[in-house]
Design a protein around this motif. Structure first.
Motif: not given
Length: 635
Positions: A468-491, A552-557
């Motif tokens: 289920x994770x595979x099919x959704x991330x391959x289809x909708x993952x790029x949309x979320x990243x295009x709208x501003x979500x970072x890679x690992x949070x998207x997954x 991880x990523x853009x971490x701010x304490x």
């Protein structure tokens, strides 16, 4: 005759399953082998195991009786015919892939007919394992390939014949035998085997005893022990149902005896078992799959998963404690608590050392598959010190059979997902759907997140989490990243909702597994599980907007501290509002106020959060002072 045939089929199924498990261990140790042969024959073996373990002759008729006589033999013949068809389709796939490597090849009508028959057998096998939803989607995908030219809007395409469709779906590495199948065979299966080996070694028994002893002082008692045991065991097994049955058969009756309602007892186990897949370091093998898909280090994925997992289980602990207080349940008397003796502490090494082995091998820079291999070696060696295992060497055979079945279930699911991916690759529907989601969301990240969450919940119903994770991330993952979500949070976002689909009605496979043990209605159990796990549905939205929560990523304490404190208070306020208790029963006005402040704290606006934090603290202080006054008056 029929009994001997059934016995023969059972033995054949067990042998094929054991071979699948053994080859997973071999691949982890020595590396992969020819992808054409490995992917095709392993899928073929998985289909055989799945069909022979789900024979039509073993299904009850509408009258409630099992088929008998000639009708039963006919059903067996039909299932054997399905196996023969799939073997022929597998041989044809291997033959044509070899011809394509050597020369130009023109498909004949018989080639396409065999491929189509193979796909139909795969879909029927998937239906028997996981029900109709995912099969309907795959079947509609094939129809879409054939008749999409007659559809309007973004669904329209130029049209593809059955010949062209089967070339992509069956006779290529873009469909059934595509990349997801390769990742599962090389990385995931070894950890499926590991989870079964660990359970068979007696590690789960030791884990439950240790959990009960450690949580005996809390109000929740056995309910909290179920949370601890399921978190650890679920991370290793990756199977919600196996986790529910493995730990729940022991913990659910104990939870009920402590005074929790039956549905709540089942819901606690279902929510705890489901969440095991989000707990590092193994995450039900998802950590390794996510690392492969994102191109990130395994340790990065584990670090990212840590804080959200702690919040999820912290919320479960809090909710159970509040529920126990509301029900007047007291901690287990000291005289009744099982002490942790030296033997129990030694037994705990059965699951501690294999987990440490995984971490050590990965830190040394070796592959996840090799880490899984050495973890199995450690589990087998430690299992040999268990007297029960030494006295019953047959346990090795039983573990191999069970591991083979577990692997077969995952492989069949990924094969069905491959049909859908083949359709997406051929028609371009994935890109078209992603663009429509972006337009529908009006470039709003929140709307895209809601759409993605719903899709993950729907596709995950009754399915293993990883497909289920595979099919959704391959289809909708790029949309979320295009709208501003970072890679690992998207997954992570997609994975969380794929996991939580196991307790989401109407399918709620985790709740359905817990309900019979608890003696409760499955739907009531699912509702209880969702209420307990409500924070799990909230956390993914928070770490997409505030990636600092993942470390991880853009971490701010500063952001991390603000979000963590706000989330902790929100968890407490929302749980007390839902249950209506904190040191005493809460009135409707106070419950509403707590719910409003708790939900407000989840809105990622710093100024709003700071103001609501002050209000939340005052609410808690006022309630504590009121409870003390009541205690003083009683004295």
């Amino acid at each position: 005759m029929t009994s001997s045939l059934k016995s023969t089929l059972n033995w054949f199924s067990a042998i094929v399953g054991a071979v699948i498990a053994l080859q997973a261990i071999y691949v982890a140790m020595a590396g992969g082998w020819d992808i054409t042969l490995s992917r095709s024959w392993i899928l073929c073996g998985a289909v055989i195991v799945a069909l022979l373990n789900n024979l039509l002759a073993d299904k009850r008729l509408k009258s409630g009786d099992l088929p008998s006589g000639p009708f039963k033999v006919a059903l067996w013949a039909f299932d054997l015919l399905l196996i023969v068809i799939f073997v022929i389709a597998t041989l044809k796939f291997i033959e044509i892939m070899r011809l394509i490597e050597e020369t130009l090849f023109e498909y004949e009508t018989a080639d396409i007919a065999i491929a189509f028959a193979g796909v139909l057998v795969l879909l029927e096998t998937t239906r028997r394992l996981f029900g109709l939803p995912i099969v309907i989607i795959a079947a509609l995908g094939i129809l879409y390939c054939l008749y999409g030219e007659y559809l309007p809007g973004f669904l329209n395409h130029s049209g593809f014949s059955l010949n062209r469709s089967m070339q992509t779906i069956w006779y290529s590495f873009q469909g059934v035998y595509g990349l997801p199948m390769g990742v599962v065979l090389q990385v995931v299966l070894i950890f499926v085997v590991f989870g079964v080996v660990l359970e068979g070694s007696g590690a789960s028994d030791a884990l439950i005893r240790a959990s009960v002893a450690l949580t005996g002082r809390t109000r929740g008692g056995p309910a909290h022990s179920a949370v601890v045991a399921s978190a650890v065991f679920g991370s290793m097994s990756g199977s919600v149902t196996a986790n529910v049955v493995g730990t729940g058969s022991f913990t659910i009756p104990m939870i009920k005896r402590r005074g929790f309602p039956a549905a709540t007892a089942g819901g606690i186990e279902a929510a705890a078992s489901t969440g095991g897949q989000i707990v590092p370091p193994v995450m039900g093998a998802a950590a390794f799959l996510m690392a492969d898909l994102t191109g990130s280090a395994y340790t990065t994925i584990c670090i990212a998963a840590l804080i959200p997992a702690l919040f999820y289980y912290g919320s479960l602990f809090a909710s159970i404690s509040i529920q126990a207080g509301a029900s007047g349940i007291e901690p287990i008397p000291k005289s009744e608590r099982p002490p942790l003796n030296k033997q129990d502490l030694v037994a705990c090494l059965l699951f501690v050392i294999p987990i440490l082995t995984i971490v050590f091998v990965l830190v040394m820079g070796r592959s996840p598959a090799l880490a899984g291999f050495w973890a199995i070696v450690a589990a087998v060696i430690l299992g040999g010190f268990n007297k029960r295992n030494r006295e019953n060497p047959r346990v090795i055979w039983e573990v191999l059979k069970k591991a083979g079945r577990a692997c077969a279930w995952i492989i069949v699911a990924v094969g069905c997902i491959g049909v859908i991916l083949g359709v997406l690759n051929l028609t371009g529907l994935g890109l078209a759907f992603a663009s429509v989601v972006a337009e529908f969301s009006e470039y709003s990240l929140f709307a895209a997140l809601l759409t993605t969450a719903l899709a993950a919940l729907v596709l995950g119903m009754g399915m293993p989490t990883l497909p289920a994770y595979l099919i959704i991330i391959l289809v909708l993952g790029p949309v979320m990243q295009k709208l501003g979500a970072e890679l690992i949070p998207t997954h992570m976002f997609v994975f969380y909702f794929g996991v939580l689909s196991a307790i989401t009605p109407p399918v709620a496979i985790g709740a359905f597994a817990a309900a019979p043990i608890a003696g409760a209605h499955p739907f009531s159990t699912a509702i209880a599980a969702v209420r307990l796990a409500i924070v799990g549905f909230i956390i993914p939205f928070i770490f997409v907007y505030e990636p600092s929560l993942l470390l991880v990523g853009s971490f701010d304490l500063e952001s991390f501290v603000r979000v963590s404190v706000s989330l902790a208070f929100a968890i407490w306020l929302i749980n007390t509002a839902m249950i209506g208790y904190e040191g005493g029963n809460l009135g409707s006005i106070e419950r509403s106020l707590r719910a409003l402040v708790g939900v407000g704290l989840l809105i990622q606006v710093p100024a709003l959060q700071m103001g609501l934090l002050v209000i939340g603290i005052l609410i808690v202080i006022q309630r504590r002072m009121q409870a003390r006054r009541k205690d003083t008056q009683k004295l």
